[in-house]
Design a protein around this motif. Structure first.
Motif, PDB file in Angstrom:
ATOM      1  N   PRO A 109      30.706   2.636  62.224  1.00 27.19           N
ATOM      2  CA  PRO A 109      31.726   1.654  61.836  1.00 27.19           C
ATOM      3  C   PRO A 109      32.644   2.288  60.788  1.00 27.19           C
ATOM      4  CG  PRO A 109      29.618   1.127  60.824  1.00 27.19           C
ATOM      5  CD  PRO A 109      29.401   2.331  61.697  1.00 27.19           C
ATOM      6  N   THR A 110      33.913   2.356  61.094  1.00 32.23           N
ATOM      7  CA  THR A 110      34.864   2.974  60.169  1.00 32.23           C
ATOM      8  C   THR A 110      35.862   1.953  59.656  1.00 32.23           C
ATOM      9  OG1 THR A 110      36.343   3.607  61.970  1.00 32.23           O
ATOM     10  CG2 THR A 110      34.734   5.248  61.263  1.00 32.23           C
ATOM     11  N   THR A 111      36.462   2.292  58.528  1.00 30.87           N
ATOM     12  CA  THR A 111      37.543   1.520  57.954  1.00 30.87           C
ATOM     13  C   THR A 111      38.746   2.443  57.908  1.00 30.87           C
ATOM     14  OG1 THR A 111      35.992   0.214  56.673  1.00 30.87           O
ATOM     15  CG2 THR A 111      38.281   0.227  55.925  1.00 30.87           C
ATOM     16  N   GLU A 112      39.904   1.899  58.284  1.00 31.61           N
ATOM     17  CA  GLU A 112      41.076   2.745  58.457  1.00 31.61           C
ATOM     18  C   GLU A 112      42.309   2.083  57.848  1.00 31.61           C
ATOM     19  OE1 GLU A 112      42.763   5.132  62.364  1.00 31.61           O
ATOM     20  OE2 GLU A 112      41.140   3.692  62.574  1.00 31.61           O
ATOM     21  N   VAL A 113      43.137   2.895  57.215  1.00 34.83           N
ATOM     22  CA  VAL A 113      44.430   2.453  56.707  1.00 34.83           C
ATOM     23  C   VAL A 113      45.477   3.357  57.334  1.00 34.83           C
ATOM     24  CG1 VAL A 113      45.874   2.127  54.667  1.00 34.83           C
ATOM     25  CG2 VAL A 113      43.408   1.765  54.501  1.00 34.83           C
ATOM     26  N   GLU A 114      46.439   2.749  58.027  1.00 38.93           N
ATOM     27  CA  GLU A 114      47.533   3.499  58.630  1.00 38.93           C
ATOM     28  C   GLU A 114      48.850   2.938  58.109  1.00 38.93           C
ATOM     29  OE1 GLU A 114      46.742   4.440  63.089  1.00 38.93           O
ATOM     30  OE2 GLU A 114      45.829   2.488  62.618  1.00 38.93           O
ATOM     31  N   VAL A 115      49.694   3.798  57.563  1.00 39.94           N
ATOM     32  CA  VAL A 115      51.018   3.385  57.111  1.00 39.94           C
ATOM     33  C   VAL A 115      52.025   4.040  58.040  1.00 39.94           C
ATOM     34  CG1 VAL A 115      52.670   3.377  55.225  1.00 39.94           C
ATOM     35  CG2 VAL A 115      50.223   3.181  54.733  1.00 39.94           C
ATOM     36  N   LYS A 116      52.724   3.193  58.800  1.00 43.63           N
ATOM     37  CA  LYS A 116      53.736   3.673  59.732  1.00 43.63           C
ATOM     38  C   LYS A 116      55.113   3.344  59.162  1.00 43.63           C
ATOM     39  CE  LYS A 116      50.584   3.137  63.582  1.00 43.63           C
ATOM     40  NZ  LYS A 116      50.403   4.517  63.974  1.00 43.63           N
ATOM     41  N   VAL A 152      48.659  -0.946  58.930  1.00 45.50           N
ATOM     42  CA  VAL A 152      47.560  -1.455  59.743  1.00 45.50           C
ATOM     43  C   VAL A 152      46.252  -1.197  58.996  1.00 45.50           C
ATOM     44  CG1 VAL A 152      46.373  -1.323  61.958  1.00 45.50           C
ATOM     45  CG2 VAL A 152      48.842  -0.911  61.844  1.00 45.50           C
ATOM     46  N   PHE A 153      45.509  -2.270  58.720  1.00 48.81           N
ATOM     47  CA  PHE A 153      44.175  -2.183  58.141  1.00 48.81           C
ATOM     48  C   PHE A 153      43.181  -2.492  59.245  1.00 48.81           C
ATOM     49  CE2 PHE A 153      46.602  -3.150  54.310  1.00 48.81           C
ATOM     50  CZ  PHE A 153      46.036  -2.266  53.394  1.00 48.81           C
TER      51      PHE A 153
END
Length: 162
Positions: A42-49, A54-55
């Motif tokens: 299980p991963t947690t991800e933060v993407e800034v486009k 997107v969390f």
């Protein structure tokens, strides 16, 4: 609880998937690492486009994703915690045991520095994640690199409002 870093990218230009910032973390510990090797971690991800953040938070039970337009972000924050008090306590408590505290105290300090990165949405929702060094994956973030994440988000937000 702080996640250990699996992946880290922060740059003024987008990577090949369109991310200016991309942080991926997993739960700490050997068992969590074994799950990641098996591909079921299980991963947690933060993407800034360019236009959104997107969390994504995953667990063995499922996944939750929050997509926030940059124009809906009211503020950003970061923090960098250095556990020197706890490391000193470990050192002092374990010194009588053949001086092992001189090894474990500094090791505790190095492995438990935490970085927190987050945003506050205009609705009041606060999204933040705490990350720490991963010994197994060999990933670490310094304080200037943490600040760079917030700077990138700020610059993208300002580009949208001007």
């Amino acid at each position: 609880m702080a996640l250990v870093l699996k992946k880290w990218y922060a740059g003024n230009t987008a990577d090949n998937t369109g991310n200016y910032v991309h942080l991926v973390g997993r739960q700490p510990g050997f068992f969590a690492w074994v799950l990641s090797v098996l591909g079921v971690d299980p991963t947690t991800e933060v993407e800034v486009k360019q236009h959104l953040i997107v969390f994504t938070a995953g667990s063995l039970s499922g996944r939750e994703r929050r997509v926030i337009p940059l124009k809906s972000i009211s503020s950003t924050y970061y923090g960098y915690e250095k556990p020197w008090k706890e490391a000193l306590l470990v050192t002092l408590l374990l010194m009588p045991l053949f001086g092992i505290g001189l090894l474990l105290g500094p090791l505790y300090y190095i492995l438990n520095k935490k970085l927190t990165v987050g945003v506050v949405e205009m609705s009041g929702w606060i999204g933040g994640f705490a990350f720490k060094r991963s010994v197994i994956e060999g990933k670490n973030i310094s304080e200037p690199e943490a600040y760079q994440v917030i700077e990138i988000i700020r610059l993208l937000i300002e580009a949208k409002t001007s």
